[in-house]
Design a protein around this motif. Structure first.
Motif, PDB file in Angstrom:
ATOM      1  N   ARG A 149       0.829  -1.211   0.000  1.00 37.55           N
ATOM      2  CA  ARG A 149       0.000   0.000   0.000  1.00 37.55           C
ATOM      3  C   ARG A 149       0.859   1.254   0.000  1.00 37.55           C
ATOM      4  O   ARG A 149       0.574   2.227  -0.712  1.00 37.55           O
ATOM      5  N   ILE A 150       1.927   1.232   0.797  1.00 33.24           N
ATOM      6  CA  ILE A 150       2.835   2.380   0.837  1.00 33.24           C
ATOM      7  C   ILE A 150       3.488   2.582  -0.526  1.00 33.24           C
ATOM      8  O   ILE A 150       3.612   3.705  -1.024  1.00 33.24           O
ATOM      9  N   GLY A 151       3.899   1.466  -1.144  1.00 30.45           N
ATOM     10  CA  GLY A 151       4.499   1.556  -2.468  1.00 30.45           C
ATOM     11  C   GLY A 151       3.528   2.101  -3.500  1.00 30.45           C
ATOM     12  O   GLY A 151       3.897   2.907  -4.363  1.00 30.45           O
ATOM     13  N   MET A 152       2.256   1.666  -3.409  1.00 27.11           N
ATOM     14  CA  MET A 152       1.248   2.157  -4.339  1.00 27.11           C
ATOM     15  C   MET A 152       1.020   3.654  -4.154  1.00 27.11           C
ATOM     16  O   MET A 152       0.911   4.413  -5.128  1.00 27.11           O
ATOM     17  N   LEU A 153       0.967   4.099  -2.892  1.00 22.00           N
ATOM     18  CA  LEU A 153       0.812   5.527  -2.630  1.00 22.00           C
ATOM     19  C   LEU A 153       1.990   6.318  -3.191  1.00 22.00           C
ATOM     20  O   LEU A 153       1.819   7.399  -3.765  1.00 22.00           O
ATOM     21  N   ALA A 154       3.197   5.765  -3.011  1.00 20.35           N
ATOM     22  CA  ALA A 154       4.390   6.444  -3.529  1.00 20.35           C
ATOM     23  C   ALA A 154       4.333   6.538  -5.051  1.00 20.35           C
ATOM     24  O   ALA A 154       4.671   7.583  -5.637  1.00 20.35           O
ATOM     25  N   ARG A 155       3.909   5.439  -5.706  1.00 14.51           N
ATOM     26  CA  ARG A 155       3.796   5.470  -7.172  1.00 14.51           C
ATOM     27  C   ARG A 155       2.725   6.461  -7.619  1.00 14.51           C
ATOM     28  O   ARG A 155       2.917   7.201  -8.595  1.00 14.51           O
ATOM     29  N   ASN A 156       1.591   6.474  -6.911  1.00 16.81           N
ATOM     30  CA  ASN A 156       0.526   7.424  -7.262  1.00 16.81           C
ATOM     31  C   ASN A 156       0.995   8.865  -7.091  1.00 16.81           C
ATOM     32  O   ASN A 156       0.687   9.731  -7.915  1.00 16.81           O
TER      33      ASN A 156
END
Length: 204
Positions: free
Chosen positions: A146-153
């Motif tokens: 989830r943290i990685g997805m937020l960072a990518r977003n």
């Protein structure tokens, strides 16, 4: 370095895991060969593809060719201490964010606190229940995802903002050029009108 992965042909009733659950790649770093083998096999039964490394140097080399979703590091490492192993893995950017877990005994509280202060994402205390460990690792990995997805977003949003800013800058440049052309045209029209008025007054 060894790899532990359960094969479907080993057990006829083998299941790859609950629907929607993918096998996670796990690297176990432990200098004790017996503990290393036992833990690797038990985790492979919980739907992990486990690679093992006997010390921190081997672990870093392994991560060059086989990235891991989760890294388990035993606190009893001596050749390259556990915290130094973790820090070197982090410095080389060879670990997924949020997925380094330290393994220690009940008497290792000060060392575990030091590891957490140094950047470990979680710790487990031996002896442990493998099912509980599995649940904690899955939760930790899901949080990291989830943290990685937020960072990518956020990165994509920053890129869109940068593109829009560039487009806006180009539009402003175009508008300034149009305004300059309009000003030149108006000056030409005014000059022409002045010349026509001059000629008209002379004819009169």
């Amino acid at each position: 370095m060894q790899f532990f992965r359960r094969k479907a042909q080993v057990r006829p009733n083998y299941s790859p895991g609950p629907p929607g659950r993918r096998r996670l790649r796990l690297l176990l770093v432990d200098e004790n060969p017996t503990a290393r083998a036992v833990m690797a096999r038990r985790l492979s039964h919980r739907h992990y593809d486990v690679a093992v490394a006997e010390d921190g140097f081997v672990a870093q080399k392994a991560l060059l060719t086989r990235p891991a979703d989760i890294i388990l590091i035993d606190m009893d490492l001596t050749l390259l201490p556990a915290i130094a192993t973790m820090e070197q893995i982090r410095a080389a950017n060879r670990a997924s964010p949020g997925c380094i877990v330290m393994i220690g005994g009940q008497d290792d509280a000060p060392a575990m606190i030091a590891a957490l202060d140094a950047g470990a994402d979680d710790h487990i205390v031996k002896p442990f229940d493998v099912d509980i460990l599995d649940a904690r690792l899955r939760r930790l990995h899901a949080r990291a995802e989830r943290i990685g997805m937020l960072a990518r977003n956020n990165a994509e949003l920053d890129a869109r903002i940068a593109r829009r800013a560039l487009e806006l800058g180009e539009a402003r440049d175009t508008l300034r050029a149009v305004e300059a052309d309009r000003a030149r045209l108006m000056a030409s029209v005014e000059a022409l009108q002045a010349e026509v008025a001059r000629l008209s007054s002379r004819d009169c």
